[in-house]
Design an enzyme around this catalytic site. Structure first.
Site, PDB file in Angstrom:
ATOM      1  N   HIS A  21       6.361  -2.820   8.282  1.00  0.00           N
ATOM      2  CA  HIS A  21       4.898  -2.749   8.147  1.00  0.00           C
ATOM      3  C   HIS A  21       4.460  -1.455   7.463  1.00  0.00           C
ATOM      4  CE1 HIS A  21       0.708  -3.578   9.456  1.00  0.00           C
ATOM      5  NE2 HIS A  21       0.634  -2.245   9.511  1.00  0.00           N
ATOM      6  N   GLU A  22       4.958  -0.343   7.967  1.00  0.00           N
ATOM      7  CA  GLU A  22       4.542   0.946   7.395  1.00  0.00           C
ATOM      8  C   GLU A  22       5.080   1.136   5.980  1.00  0.00           C
ATOM      9  OE1 GLU A  22       2.275   2.517   8.761  1.00  0.00           O
ATOM     10  OE2 GLU A  22       2.350   1.476  10.693  1.00  0.00           O
ATOM     11  N   HIS A  25       2.555  -0.190   3.502  1.00  0.00           N
ATOM     12  CA  HIS A  25       1.509   0.805   3.176  1.00  0.00           C
ATOM     13  C   HIS A  25       2.061   1.888   2.253  1.00  0.00           C
ATOM     14  CE1 HIS A  25      -1.210  -0.923   6.062  1.00  0.00           C
ATOM     15  NE2 HIS A  25      -0.500  -0.571   7.120  1.00  0.00           N
TER      16      HIS A  25
END
Length: 453
Positions: A21-22, A25
């Protein structure tokens, strides 16, 4: 050992999915020219950290593995040199900011596609969807289901394993209508059965779906055949032997081990007249049950275990495996189907049609992680995929502090032509923290209630 496996599998799964997920980003932020100052997996005190790259980005593994974050250059948080302002996140056009924020959930969905694709290439093992027992008066009984029915199709979808059958039944049941199920009965004939799934509240109540339908899957011990007997038990004292098949009890036909158990339990300290099959011959006998107290109620028992048919169990195993291209297509379809189903169930939670006890917390997730890790690599991949989908969807909810809340602010900015005021953001953040706190409290409460009973 089981607890240790669950904890390790949970930490590995959450660590991997948070990193995915990170990284979404992080990767898009870098492509948009934004300077990333820290990439942290976990919260709290750093356990390991190292600094790399021209921007001296700090990579951290922290003590609390329940999340993570990517800290970007932002002059709302600290002064930024004039030469670096063009690389600050808050200085980017709203479209770029939206892309950076949406990239985290998008990475979770892409990971789910990859995990499902690998799962289908490795092969998904399961049990053929054969009915072992139908509870009298249940939805399945009303629909005409019988022991030894093999579920061939639910609606227009073929079902090879119980997992696929249950998944398709739940998906169709969310529409709140009658579902047609094609089965192959014990005589090998294809017959159309019907399930009335109009009561969505009942369908989405807590507990396994098949239990609510009144279906017990076939097991290697589903046949009403005696295995090991306790020497001092009522069965041994009454003359029953290992290998005896129960045909009839008190003039009632016995077609499964479950129906035999139900008959015995309902008759504590009573005589039961039996017809059995032994060595190809039918014999009549009478046994007297014993009893014990279960949950404040006396139930009958005879001190006998079912015979486990290892060959039949092996014959009931099924495996779904695809080549690389088909596996990717199936991975995309499964990710889409599970995403839609998750959203529909969440909506039913909001409308009160689904029980809030279905919300699982970290303890339940850890247990499932441990179970799937023990089952095998394919099962663990499926677990990772569904949790990744859940993370992606939850992060897209329009709740401040989540990615969806930021995207909502940016949509407002596009409409009004200027950013949301800091005061509104601060109030929204406080509301978001409260909502997330309440959700986590409910999830932990459900976990503890499951443990306690």
């Amino acid at each position: 050992m089981t607890i240790l496996i669950s904890v390790l599998a949970f930490i590995a799964a959450i660590g991997l999915l948070v990193t995915v997920h990170e990284f979404g980003h992080y990767w898009v932020a870098r492509r948009c020219g934004v300077r990333v100052q820290r990439f942290s997996v976990g919260f709290g005190r750093p356990l390991w950290s190292w600094t790399l790259g021209r921007d001296r980005t700090e990579y951290v593994i922290a003590a609390i593995p329940l999340g993570g974050y990517v800290q970007m250059l932002d002059d709302r948080e600290a002064p930024v040199p004039e030469s670096e302002r063009h690389r600050a996140f808050n200085r980017q056009p709203v479209g770029r900011r939206m892309a950076i924020v949406a990239a985290g959930p998008a990475a979770n969905f892409l990971f789910a596609i990859l995990a499902y694709s690998l799962m289908f290439m490795v092969g998904v093992s399961g049990i053929k969807p054969v009915v072992g027992y139908v509870e009298p008066g249940s939805l399945a009984a009303e629909g005409g289901f019988q022991a030894r029915d093999r579920i061939v199709q639910v609606g227009d979808t073929e079902t090879v394993t119980w997992e696929l059958a249950a998944l398709n039944l739940l998906e169709q049941g969310l529409d709140g209508r009658r579902v047609e199920v094609l089965v192959e009965d014990a005589q090998g004939r294809e017959v159309l059965r019907s399930l009335d799934l109009s009561d969505r509240r009942r369908l989405l109540d807590d507990g396994p779906l098949l239990d609510k339908l009144g279906i017990v899957p076939w097991h290697a011990w589903s046949e009403p055949v005696l295995g090991e007997l306790i020497p001092t038990g009522a069965a041994a004292r009454g003359g029953l032997q290992s290998g005896d098949r129960i045909i009839q009890a008190d003039s009632l036909p016995i077609d499964s081990w479950q129906s035999w158990v139900a008959h015995v339990q309902a008759r504590p300290d009573q005589a039961i007249q039996l017809w059995i099959e032994r060595d190809g011959r039918r014999e009549f006998m009478v046994i007297h049950t014993g009893s014990r107290e279960v949950n404040g109620e006396r139930v009958g028992l005879i001190g006998a275990y079912p015979l486990v048919d290892a060959e039949a169990a092996e014959a009931m195993r099924a495996q779904v495996r695809h080549g690389p291209w088909t596996a990717v297509v199936q991975g995309i379809e499964r990710t889409w189907d599970m995403s839609v189903m998750t959203l529909r169930v969440m909506w039913r939670l909001l409308t009160g049609e689904a029980a809030v006890s279905n919300i699982a917390g970290p303890i339940s997730i850890a247990e499932y992680a441990g179970v799937t890790a023990v089952i095998g690599f394919s099962a663990f991949l499926g677990f990772l995929a569904i949790v990744s989908i859940s993370l992606g969807i939850i992060n897209l909810l329009p709740i401040p502090v989540l990615d969806g809340g930021h995207l909502l602010y940016y949509c407002v900015e596009l409409i009004k032509g200027s950013p949301v005021s800091p005061t509104v953001e601060a109030v929204g953040q406080n509301i978001g923290i409260v909502l997330i706190g309440l959700l986590m409290t409910l999830a932990f409460y459900n976990d503890f209630m499951r443990i306690l009973g």
